[in-house]
Structures are given as structure tokens and as C-alpha cells.
Motif scaffolding. Sequence first.
Motif, short mmCIF file in Angstrom:
data_model
loop_
_atom_site.label_atom_id
_atom_site.label_comp_id
_atom_site.label_asym_id
_atom_site.label_seq_id
_atom_site.Cartn_x
_atom_site.Cartn_y
_atom_site.Cartn_z
N LEU A 157 -4.23 18.66 -31.12
CA LEU A 157 -3.41 17.45 -31.21
C LEU A 157 -3.39 16.89 -32.64
O LEU A 157 -2.34 16.47 -33.13
N ILE A 158 -4.55 16.90 -33.28
CA ILE A 158 -4.63 16.40 -34.66
C ILE A 158 -3.79 17.26 -35.59
O ILE A 158 -3.04 16.74 -36.45
N ILE A 165 3.77 14.65 -39.26
CA ILE A 165 3.78 13.70 -40.39
C ILE A 165 4.42 14.35 -41.61
O ILE A 165 5.26 13.74 -42.30
N ILE A 166 4.04 15.60 -41.90
CA ILE A 166 4.59 16.32 -43.06
C ILE A 166 6.10 16.51 -42.90
O ILE A 166 6.88 16.31 -43.84
N LEU A 167 6.53 16.87 -41.68
CA LEU A 167 7.96 17.05 -41.41
C LEU A 167 8.74 15.75 -41.60
O LEU A 167 9.85 15.74 -42.14
N LEU A 178 10.45 7.03 -36.86
CA LEU A 178 9.92 7.25 -35.51
C LEU A 178 9.12 8.54 -35.42
O LEU A 178 8.08 8.60 -34.75
N ILE A 179 9.58 9.57 -36.11
CA ILE A 179 8.85 10.85 -36.14
C ILE A 179 7.51 10.66 -36.85
O ILE A 179 6.48 11.20 -36.42
N GLY A 183 3.71 11.24 -35.29
CA GLY A 183 2.69 12.07 -35.95
C GLY A 183 1.39 11.31 -36.16
O GLY A 183 0.29 11.83 -35.90
N ILE A 184 1.51 10.06 -36.61
CA ILE A 184 0.33 9.22 -36.81
C ILE A 184 -0.41 9.01 -35.49
O ILE A 184 -1.64 9.10 -35.41
N THR A 185 0.35 8.74 -34.44
CA THR A 185 -0.24 8.50 -33.12
C THR A 185 -0.99 9.73 -32.61
O THR A 185 -2.14 9.62 -32.15
#
Length: 330
Positions: A157-158, A165-167, A178-179, A183-185
Amino acid sequence: MIWYFLIIVALIYLIFASITDIKTREVPNWLNYSLIAIGLGSRAIYSIITQDKSYLIYGLIGLGIFFIIANIMYYAKQWGGGDAKLLIGMGAMFGNYEGIKYLNPVFDLPFILILIINILVAGAIWGIVYSTYLAIMNNKEFVKNIKENTHKNFIYLIIIGIIIIILSLIINNEFRFLIFILGITLSLLPSTYIFFKSVEKSSMYKKVNIERLTEGDWIAEDIKKGNKIICSSIKNKNQYEINDNKKKINKFFNKIKYLPFKKYLLKFLITRAEKSINYGLTKDDIKRLKDNKIKVVIIKDGLPFVPGFLIGFIFTLVYGSLFAVFRVFF
């Protein structure tokens, strides 16, 4: 003005409560009840002096609103009874607030709403800081528990979260933010669980002499004498009491043949019974342990939350709304 008096009293009480919470994980009842009395009493006197009953009315409204919030947090098992009562006291003190000289906070929402938001946010930040301190102080056990609590699924998951996040930083469209949040979540949820679970196992269990036990302490494991369970752990105690309460409620309702909405009323009462379970030791539990000559028990500590009250209160007085501050910087 009344506000100087209320602020000074609240700061003294919150400082004292913070110290006792950090040292003993308790907030004395006399402190909480006297804070409520001082809040309503001073507002009542000021209402008489100024012939303006709104000061007392706002105190009662603040007490009522914070009573509801405190009970939600208590039954959600986020706060202890001392934390909840202290919040009720703060509601009685600051059902409204008109400001003082030298401070220029921004109040873009009702003061009582700003205060509770700031207390909750400050409490969350304080919890992270204090947990980090515990992890450092018990670093060997913490690292050991990190390894035990880090499962493959969490790692996946991490990694997925980091890739997202990178994307989000590469692509350029209307859903980019939103993306990024997704990613952060995905990255933070498993990381936060691993961190706090490891802190709990490495730092929040301790041996305590029977003479130092108090009502509300959480027993970490069943205490036995021979094969007999003298006192049940938090988890087992709760389940035993829940099952016992369900049996009593069902037995009572089975005697009543005709009752409107019987099914829904039964369900409601069982739900309330589950939520009202006492998670900690009672006086009878402590007496039973002493009668059986138990010398030492392992209890589970919680995080001291009251310093978050103090930080949130000071921030509210100085800056006001957290959202207004964010808007200035962002």
C-alpha cells in the motif's frame, strides 16, 4: 472585564491538568467540577452586575454543546472521563468570548466552534509529538515492534501510494490534486497504523504495584489465581460484560409479550449497553485483587491528551481560526 478573569483561571487549570495528565494519566474530578462551577458562577455574577443575562445563557449553551461533544469522544473511546469533563468545563467558561486588548485573533466562525476545532487539531499534533518522544525513549523495543507490525500488505500500500504521488506530480489535469491526496492517504494510513501500534506495544504497557492502581486503569491481561480469573483484561472484560448485559436485556424483553416496536427498542438498548461498558478497573475489581493478595499487575497507559487542550486554547486566543491562519499563508 470578565474575559481576563476567565482566561487566567482557564490557563492555570489547563497547565495544572496537563502536568497531572502527563504524570498520572488522570485529571482530578475536583478540578473539572470546580472549573464548571467557576465558569457558570462567574458568568452568573457578571450577568447580575451588568444586568445582562446573556453571559449566563452563553455559559449554559457552551456547557451543553461541549457536553455533547465530550460524550461523543468518550463513547468513541478517544478520550477518558477526565478529558471529557475538562472539555465540559471549558464550554461553561467560554460559551462565548468577546476578546481582550493586545490580542487580535481572527474569528470567522463562532468562537466555541473555533475552540473545539483547534483543540482537536492541537491534540492530534501533540499526540504525534508525544508518541515520537516515547518511540525515541524506548527505541530498541520500538524498532523491534516496527518489524513485527510491518506486514507485506502494508508495504504494498505504501509503495502504491508513493507511485500515485509521483504520477500526480508528473501529470497535468484537473484531477491532479485529488490523485495526490489519494497517494498521500494510501501512504500515510498504513504508516500511521504501524507507527502508533509499535509505540503502543513498546511504550504503553507497564507493571504497577497494586497499591498504586486507581479506578479506570486498564488491565492488559487476565489476572489469574490458579485457574480462576480474578480480573479480566480490557478486551475480555468488555466482552464478558457485553454478553452478560445482552442476556439480561433479552431475558427482560422475553417476559413482555406485547410491546410496540419491541424489535427496534431491543436493538437500541443492546447497542447502548455495548457502548456503556466500563473499560477500566472499578473499586470492586481493585478490592478483589487486594483480597487475593495480587502484588503487581500490567496496565495499559493511554496518551495524555490534555496538553492538546492547552495548546489549542492558547492558539485560539492568539490567532483565532485555524482556517483563517491557513488562508494567510496559503
